[in-house]
Design an enzyme around this catalytic site. Structure first.
Site, PDB file in Angstrom:
ATOM      1  N   GLY A   1       0.263   1.334  -3.315  1.00 50.66           N
ATOM      2  CA  GLY A   1       0.286   0.726  -4.639  1.00 50.66           C
ATOM      3  C   GLY A   1       1.211   1.366  -5.643  1.00 50.66           C
ATOM      4  O   GLY A   1       1.237   0.944  -6.804  1.00 50.66           O
TER       5      GLY A   1
ATOM      6  N   CYS B   1      12.650   4.246   4.469  1.00 47.51           N
ATOM      7  CA  CYS B   1      12.692   5.706   4.416  1.00 47.51           C
ATOM      8  C   CYS B   1      13.300   6.233   5.714  1.00 47.51           C
ATOM      9  O   CYS B   1      12.801   7.181   6.315  1.00 47.51           O
ATOM     10  CB  CYS B   1      11.312   6.299   4.169  1.00 47.51           C
ATOM     11  SG  CYS B   1      10.051   5.750   5.342  1.00 47.51           S
TER      12      CYS B   1
ATOM     13  N   GLU C   1      -0.477  -6.524   1.980  1.00 47.61           N
ATOM     14  CA  GLU C   1      -0.580  -5.396   2.919  1.00 47.61           C
ATOM     15  C   GLU C   1      -1.197  -5.892   4.222  1.00 47.61           C
ATOM     16  O   GLU C   1      -2.236  -6.553   4.225  1.00 47.61           O
ATOM     17  CB  GLU C   1      -1.436  -4.280   2.328  1.00 47.61           C
ATOM     18  CG  GLU C   1      -1.672  -3.105   3.259  1.00 47.61           C
ATOM     19  CD  GLU C   1      -0.392  -2.482   3.796  1.00 47.61           C
ATOM     20  OE1 GLU C   1      -0.348  -2.163   5.002  1.00 47.61           O
ATOM     21  OE2 GLU C   1       0.565  -2.322   3.004  1.00 47.61           O
TER      22      GLU C   1
ATOM     23  N   LYS D   1       4.565   1.344  -5.868  1.00 43.76           N
ATOM     24  CA  LYS D   1       5.620   0.422  -6.298  1.00 43.76           C
ATOM     25  C   LYS D   1       5.038  -0.777  -7.033  1.00 43.76           C
ATOM     26  O   LYS D   1       5.613  -1.260  -8.012  1.00 43.76           O
ATOM     27  CB  LYS D   1       6.442  -0.027  -5.089  1.00 43.76           C
ATOM     28  CG  LYS D   1       7.140   1.112  -4.362  1.00 43.76           C
ATOM     29  CD  LYS D   1       7.899   0.598  -3.157  1.00 43.76           C
ATOM     30  CE  LYS D   1       8.485   1.748  -2.358  1.00 43.76           C
ATOM     31  NZ  LYS D   1       7.425   2.558  -1.704  1.00 43.76           N
TER      32      LYS D   1
ATOM     33  N   ALA E   1       0.837  -1.211   0.000  1.00 43.62           N
ATOM     34  CA  ALA E   1       0.000   0.000   0.000  1.00 43.62           C
ATOM     35  C   ALA E   1       0.870   1.259   0.000  1.00 43.62           C
ATOM     36  O   ALA E   1       1.956   1.271   0.589  1.00 43.62           O
ATOM     37  CB  ALA E   1      -0.910  -0.007   1.221  1.00 43.62           C
TER      38      ALA E   1
END
Length: 430
Positions: free
Chosen positions: A106, A229, A126, A108, A104
């Site tokens: 979506g 990240c 997910e 990638k 999620a």
């Protein structure tokens, strides 16, 4: 991790929003055609960079960029520039079986489908139910027809999809978010060292599960891409280094021409030299979210390598405090200790116990374990002995009591006799 001057640049960059980017959906259009249409609608944009053939950077727009007819028709996807990187590193091929472990919303997954030209199979997994709607909506809007949406815990996926059953796996792992502070300022004040430790512990479990699902014998694949990240060492190099010590994999080049090399040493700690092939991206250097990308090649389907490296035992990290300053700290080794307890410590302790037992047997001879009958017989004998001892004790106590009664009666008789003598004495006559 950074010189003082660069720390100031990083803190300032974290207070500035990153440029809005969009990715062209090559299943429905081309970047040149899409750019022309959007420019006519009053959108000021440029190509994202030489490293991407599908990205566009939007500077300003006279119309809502997320509500144009082209967006509704699935011609493009609003997506950060850093989210392009793990898919580019994965390099999916047509007719492969690929898993996106945390799919999620979506972006990638649909990028992978575009590169595969809607062939093969994509498992879009997910965990959170609340995010399944956006994932399903984007997959349908972008015209993806080769995906299967699933709702499982990533750690349980090897039981669902099977071991050594996939060609490639993309794991954009849940993390502390220290690379996207501009999106969520709570990271500066609410994220603690314990939160980073928990994230790293989960990331290690997910990465091992991802490696277990990849088939090393795949003709075109056998790759796992791990990305976060976050800019902390504990969630990036330390996690990959842990996987290198637990599975038969190696770090290979990501295929990205830019970005800084990953750390193979951090303070007094040393990681595997191949971690230089990983890539780091920073807001103040690359004008995109803080990001980390590593690509692993599975060499064999061997599940475990016995010994871990020393580098993973004490993992440092860099976190930001409430004032936005970056402080170096040492991550406590609870993550690795827990995982080691699950994988190695129990087996090692059992082995040492077996070795000690064997040595003891060699010195004193092998002991013959008694049968159930012998055990029950010995117990019954013990019970009889206890009963006998108890009865003997009671007899002794009764004998003592009888002896005391006899003594008392004798004393009474003596006193009675003395009294009788006194009464029989005649009185003196004067």
């Amino acid at each position: 991790m950074f010189p003082v001057a660069e720390v100031v640049e990083l803190i300032e960059a974290n207070e500035i929003s990153r440029p809005t980017c969009l990715r062209t959906n090559t299943l429905k259009t081309r970047r040149r055609d899409l750019a022309g249409v959007l420019i006519n609608r009053g959108v000021n944009l440029d190509p994202l960079g030489k490293w991407s053939k599908v990205g566009l950077t939007v500077y300003d727009s006279q119309v809502p960029i997320g509500a144009t007819p082209e967006y509704m028709a699935g011609h493009y996807m609003l997506q950060s520039a850093s989210s392009f990187l793990p898919v580019m590193a994965l390099a999916p091929q047509e007719k492969e079986r690929i898993l996106d472990m945390a799919a999620a919303p979506g972006g990638k997954t649909t990028y992978i489908a575009a590169l595969m030209k809607n062939t093969g199979i994509i498992y879009a997994n997910e965990l959170k139910n609340s995010r399944l709607k956006s994932l399903s909506a984007n997959i349908h809007r972008m015209g993806v027809t080769n995906s299967i949406i699933s709702n499982y815990d990533g750690k349980e996926l090897p039981k669902v999809l099977g071991l050594n059953s996939l060609d490639r796996v993309l794991l954009d792992a849940p993390c502390s978010g220290t690379g996207i502070i501009w999106k969520d300022e709570n990271v500066k004040s609410k994220k603690s060292v314990e939160d980073i430790m928990k994230c790293a512990f989960l990331q290690k479990q997910l990465l091992l599960a991802a490696i277990d699902m990849v088939d090393s014998g795949s003709k075109s694949g056998g790759y796992v891409v791990y990305s976060t990240c976050s800019i902390t060492v504990a969630e990036n190099e330390a996690v990959v280094n842990y996987a290198l010590s637990r599975r038969d994999v190696k770090v290979v080049p990501c295929g990205l021409d830019f970005g800084q090399h990953g750390f193979n040493r951090f303070r007094e700690h040393r990681f595997h030299p191949s971690l230089e092939k990983t890539r780091r991206f920073y807001p103040h250097v690359h004008n995109m979210d803080g990001f980390f990308v590593a690509k692993l090649k599975k060499m064999s389907n061997t599940k475990q390598i016995p010994k871990a490296t020393e580098a993973e035992e004490n993992i440092p990290n860099t976190v930001e405090d409430e004032d936005g300053e970056i402080n170096d700290g040492n991550i406590v080794t609870d993550q690795n200790e827990r995982l080691d307890t699950e994988t190695t410590t129990i087996s090692e302790s059992s082995k040492t116990k077996m070795i000690k037992a064997n040595k003891h047997d060699k010195r004193q001879g092998k002991r013959k374990h008694p049968s159930k009958e012998e055990i029950s017989k010995s117990r019954e004998e013990k019970r009889k002995a206890l009963r006998k001892a108890k009865s003997d004790g009671e007899e002794k106590e009764t004998d003592k009591e009888h002896g005391k009664l006899d003594e008392a009666s004798e004393q009474l008789n003596e006193t009675g006799a003395q009294a009788g003598r006194k009464l029989k004495r005649p009185k003196r006559q004067h």
